[in-house]
Design a protein around this motif. Structure first.
Motif, PDB file in Angstrom:
ATOM      1  N   VAL A 222       0.853  -1.184   0.000  1.00  0.00           N
ATOM      2  CA  VAL A 222       0.000   0.000   0.000  1.00  0.00           C
ATOM      3  C   VAL A 222       0.890   1.235   0.000  1.00  0.00           C
ATOM      4  CG1 VAL A 222      -1.646   1.298   1.430  1.00  0.00           C
ATOM      5  CG2 VAL A 222      -1.920  -1.165   1.111  1.00  0.00           C
ATOM      6  N   GLY A 223       0.393   2.324  -0.573  1.00  0.00           N
ATOM      7  CA  GLY A 223       1.182   3.537  -0.667  1.00  0.00           C
ATOM      8  C   GLY A 223       1.374   4.237   0.666  1.00  0.00           C
ATOM      9  N   GLN A 224       2.446   5.018   0.738  1.00  0.00           N
ATOM     10  CA  GLN A 224       2.749   5.845   1.895  1.00  0.00           C
ATOM     11  C   GLN A 224       2.648   7.316   1.490  1.00  0.00           C
ATOM     12  OE1 GLN A 224       3.413   4.330   4.825  1.00  0.00           O
ATOM     13  NE2 GLN A 224       3.236   2.319   3.848  1.00  0.00           N
ATOM     14  N   ALA A 225       2.457   8.179   2.497  1.00  0.00           N
ATOM     15  CA  ALA A 225       2.364   9.607   2.199  1.00  0.00           C
ATOM     16  C   ALA A 225       3.605  10.105   1.474  1.00  0.00           C
ATOM     17  CB  ALA A 225       2.145  10.388   3.501  1.00  0.00           C
ATOM     18  N   ASP A 226       4.778   9.564   1.823  1.00  0.00           N
ATOM     19  CA  ASP A 226       6.017   9.969   1.156  1.00  0.00           C
ATOM     20  C   ASP A 226       5.957   9.729  -0.351  1.00  0.00           C
ATOM     21  OD1 ASP A 226       7.400  10.992   3.292  1.00  0.00           O
ATOM     22  OD2 ASP A 226       8.556   9.168   3.688  1.00  0.00           O
ATOM     23  N   ASP A 227       5.273   8.677  -0.764  1.00  0.00           N
ATOM     24  CA  ASP A 227       5.176   8.380  -2.192  1.00  0.00           C
ATOM     25  C   ASP A 227       4.489   9.517  -2.941  1.00  0.00           C
ATOM     26  OD1 ASP A 227       6.308   5.779  -1.866  1.00  0.00           O
ATOM     27  OD2 ASP A 227       4.352   5.018  -1.231  1.00  0.00           O
ATOM     28  N   ILE A 228       3.484  10.103  -2.332  1.00  0.00           N
ATOM     29  CA  ILE A 228       2.714  11.155  -2.994  1.00  0.00           C
ATOM     30  C   ILE A 228       3.412  12.506  -2.867  1.00  0.00           C
ATOM     31  CG2 ILE A 228       0.444  12.191  -3.248  1.00  0.00           C
ATOM     32  CD1 ILE A 228       0.634   9.124  -3.716  1.00  0.00           C
ATOM     33  N   GLY A 229       3.910  12.815  -1.670  1.00  0.00           N
ATOM     34  CA  GLY A 229       4.610  14.079  -1.491  1.00  0.00           C
ATOM     35  C   GLY A 229       5.809  14.196  -2.416  1.00  0.00           C
ATOM     36  N   ASP A 230       6.547  13.103  -2.577  1.00  0.00           N
ATOM     37  CA  ASP A 230       7.684  13.109  -3.492  1.00  0.00           C
ATOM     38  C   ASP A 230       7.226  13.360  -4.929  1.00  0.00           C
ATOM     39  OD1 ASP A 230       9.909  12.763  -1.839  1.00  0.00           O
ATOM     40  OD2 ASP A 230       9.669  10.587  -1.769  1.00  0.00           O
ATOM     41  N   ALA A 231       6.129  12.719  -5.331  1.00  0.00           N
ATOM     42  CA  ALA A 231       5.652  12.865  -6.710  1.00  0.00           C
ATOM     43  C   ALA A 231       5.217  14.302  -6.989  1.00  0.00           C
ATOM     44  CB  ALA A 231       4.502  11.901  -6.966  1.00  0.00           C
ATOM     45  N   ILE A 232       4.458  14.891  -6.075  1.00  0.00           N
ATOM     46  CA  ILE A 232       3.969  16.254  -6.298  1.00  0.00           C
ATOM     47  C   ILE A 232       5.121  17.248  -6.309  1.00  0.00           C
ATOM     48  CG2 ILE A 232       2.544  18.116  -5.354  1.00  0.00           C
ATOM     49  CD1 ILE A 232       0.705  15.936  -4.196  1.00  0.00           C
ATOM     50  N   SER A 233       6.008  17.138  -5.332  1.00  0.00           N
ATOM     51  CA  SER A 233       7.113  18.092  -5.253  1.00  0.00           C
ATOM     52  C   SER A 233       8.035  17.974  -6.465  1.00  0.00           C
ATOM     53  CB  SER A 233       7.900  17.906  -3.954  1.00  0.00           C
ATOM     54  OG  SER A 233       8.453  16.606  -3.860  1.00  0.00           O
ATOM     55  N   THR A 234       8.248  16.758  -6.935  1.00  0.00           N
ATOM     56  CA  THR A 234       9.081  16.566  -8.123  1.00  0.00           C
ATOM     57  C   THR A 234       8.416  17.147  -9.359  1.00  0.00           C
ATOM     58  OG1 THR A 234      10.038  14.551  -7.183  1.00  0.00           O
ATOM     59  CG2 THR A 234      10.247  14.845  -9.563  1.00  0.00           C
ATOM     60  N   LEU A 235       7.102  16.994  -9.459  1.00  0.00           N
ATOM     61  CA  LEU A 235       6.367  17.509 -10.612  1.00  0.00           C
ATOM     62  C   LEU A 235       6.474  19.031 -10.715  1.00  0.00           C
ATOM     63  CD1 LEU A 235       4.500  16.756 -12.968  1.00  0.00           C
ATOM     64  CD2 LEU A 235       2.571  16.930 -11.386  1.00  0.00           C
ATOM     65  N   LEU A 236       6.656  19.701  -9.580  1.00  0.00           N
ATOM     66  CA  LEU A 236       6.745  21.155  -9.574  1.00  0.00           C
ATOM     67  C   LEU A 236       8.147  21.672  -9.900  1.00  0.00           C
ATOM     68  CD1 LEU A 236       4.566  21.896  -6.414  1.00  0.00           C
ATOM     69  CD2 LEU A 236       3.937  22.250  -8.812  1.00  0.00           C
ATOM     70  N   LEU A 237       9.132  20.789  -9.978  1.00  0.00           N
ATOM     71  CA  LEU A 237      10.492  21.217 -10.272  1.00  0.00           C
ATOM     72  C   LEU A 237      10.586  21.834 -11.672  1.00  0.00           C
ATOM     73  CD1 LEU A 237      12.604  18.192  -8.954  1.00  0.00           C
ATOM     74  CD2 LEU A 237      12.323  20.431  -7.876  1.00  0.00           C
ATOM     75  N   PRO A 238      11.471  22.819 -11.844  1.00  0.00           N
ATOM     76  CA  PRO A 238      11.646  23.416 -13.176  1.00  0.00           C
ATOM     77  C   PRO A 238      12.013  22.393 -14.244  1.00  0.00           C
ATOM     78  CG  PRO A 238      12.738  24.758 -11.502  1.00  0.00           C
ATOM     79  CD  PRO A 238      12.287  23.496 -10.818  1.00  0.00           C
ATOM     80  N   GLN A 239      12.682  21.321 -13.855  1.00  0.00           N
ATOM     81  CA  GLN A 239      13.076  20.296 -14.830  1.00  0.00           C
ATOM     82  C   GLN A 239      11.861  19.604 -15.461  1.00  0.00           C
ATOM     83  OE1 GLN A 239      14.344  20.846 -11.859  1.00  0.00           O
ATOM     84  NE2 GLN A 239      16.473  20.192 -11.647  1.00  0.00           N
ATOM     85  N   ASN A 240      10.706  19.694 -14.810  1.00  0.00           N
ATOM     86  CA  ASN A 240       9.490  19.065 -15.346  1.00  0.00           C
ATOM     87  C   ASN A 240       8.537  20.089 -15.944  1.00  0.00           C
ATOM     88  OD1 ASN A 240      10.061  16.334 -14.816  1.00  0.00           O
ATOM     89  ND2 ASN A 240       9.609  16.639 -12.643  1.00  0.00           N
ATOM     90  N   ARG A 241       9.068  21.219 -16.390  1.00  0.00           N
ATOM     91  CA  ARG A 241       8.240  22.324 -16.875  1.00  0.00           C
ATOM     92  C   ARG A 241       7.436  21.973 -18.127  1.00  0.00           C
ATOM     93  NH1 ARG A 241      13.493  23.028 -17.708  1.00  0.00           N
ATOM     94  NH2 ARG A 241      14.300  23.220 -19.834  1.00  0.00           N
TER      95      ARG A 241
END
Length: 256
Positions: A222-241
């Protein structure tokens, strides 16, 4: 000497607990300052503020009921005031529409009051709060809306909730199209089942349900909160513009 580049600022709804809290901490660790909302638990919000500051970022907590759009004008004024007083800025960079509740009820037993509550928080709230905050979002900014794996697969008891999340996914594509001229990218993150207190903590606390979900997930847990927080924060990085108008499911591969 060149002036230091200021930290980006993210606004996260429902940031005092669960996935919102985790996202706030992940962003703070990446050098992003945070404005987050809480509904009633000022003590939880205060603890998150302390955690963010320990990570070296600045943060502000503001009360907000996302399910009551009548409070949005006052909230926008509060955000504008805090941007000016804390950061000497007029705009923030990232909006994460995370706040939400879960209601489990069979389709035949779902009440109009339950339907309206889910609608007001998940769909109407995301729609009109984003609209109200648009003047404060910087050109070239990013928006992440939260959906659910339940918008792709069907589990009995979640018809109303999943319908709202389906609406959020459609809204995301329209926002991406209409806000494109301002350079604002808009995506949706759809978590699978996560071990938090969401929906009464059933996934976390019900061993049988937890095992069932793990068995239906390609990565075997089952997923953990870290799995989602990491995904969202990474998506906001300039590298994913260049990622825009996408539904990104973060479920470990549920029900493939």
């Amino acid at each position: 000497m060149n002036a230091p580049i200021p930290n980006p600022i993210a606004l996260i709804t429902g940031g005092s607990r669960g996935l919102g809290r985790n996202t706030a901490l992940k962003l703070a660790a990446r050098g992003v300052d945070v404005v987050f909302t809480y509904r009633s638990r000022a003590d939880e919000a205060k603890a998150v503020l302390a955690d963010i500051e320990r990570l070296g970022a600045r943060a502000v907590a503001l009360p907000l009921d996302v399910g009551d759009s009548r409070g949005f004008p006052a909230f926008v004024r509060a955000v504008r005031e805090r941007l000016a007083s804390v950061w000497a800025r007029e705009r923030f960079d990232y909006l994460v529409n995370n706040a939400g509740i879960g209601i489990h009820a069979p389709f035949t037993e779902t009440t109009e009051a339950q339907f309206d509550e889910l609608m007001n928080i998940h769909l109407k709230g995301s729609f009109f709060l984003t609209q109200a905050l648009l003047p404060l979002i910087a050109d070239g900014g990013r928006i992440v809306n939260l959906s659910s794996g339940l918008a792709r697969f069907a589990l009995p008891g979640h018809a109303a909730y999943a319908a709202m999340k389906g609406g959020v996914e459609v809204l995301t594509r329209y926002l991406a199209k209409e806000l494109g001229p301002r350079g604002i990218a808009v995506n949706v993150v759809a978590p699978g089942a996560i071990e938090t207190d969401f929906g009464g903590g059933a996934v976390r606390d019900n061993a049988g349900l937890n095992q069932f979900i793990a068995a239906q997930t390609a990565l075997g847990r089952v997923g953990q909160a870290d799995d989602i927080g990491d995904a969202i924060s990474t998506l906001l990085l300039p590298q994913n513009r260049w990622i825009n108008a996408q539904r990104i499911e973060v479920s470990g591969g549920m029900f493939l």
